[in-house]
Scaffold this motif. Structure first.
Motif: not given
Length: 94
Positions: A1-9, A11-23
């Motif tokens: 599990m990693g982090e990804k920067k939200c393209p909208h706001c 901010n960094w969010s926890a991300w498991s690699g699923i594209m539909t995962e919400a910020c």
């Protein structure tokens, strides 16, 4: 599990690699342009499959369904022969 920067706001969010995962900040999907591309590609695949001449629809009668099955079979045989001939031609110069 990693982090990804939200393209909208932004901010960094926890991300498991699923594209539909919400910020976690704004609630929008983290996929961004990749998600849009994926959705458009799936629509194109469905459209291409339905436009195929031998696509079997539920509304087709039994005769048409059988004719399309036979057409798919002979198309597969035809493409197999053409592929073999192209492979043979490519093999000969080597």
């Amino acid at each position: 599990m990693g982090e990804k920067k939200c393209p909208h706001c932004g901010n960094w969010s926890a991300w498991s690699g699923i594209m539909t995962e919400a910020c976690t900040s704004c609630g929008k999907p983290l996929g961004g342009k990749d998600l849009e591309y994926h959705i458009n590609r799936e629509k194109d695949k469905k459209t291409n499959a339905e436009n195929w001449i031998f696509f079997i629809k539920e509304s087709d009668n039994a005769f048409v369904k059988n004719a399309k099955i036979v057409g798919n079979f002979f198309y597969t045989i035809y493409m197999t022969i053409i592929t073999f001939l192209v492979w043979l031609i490519a093999l000969l110069p080597g």
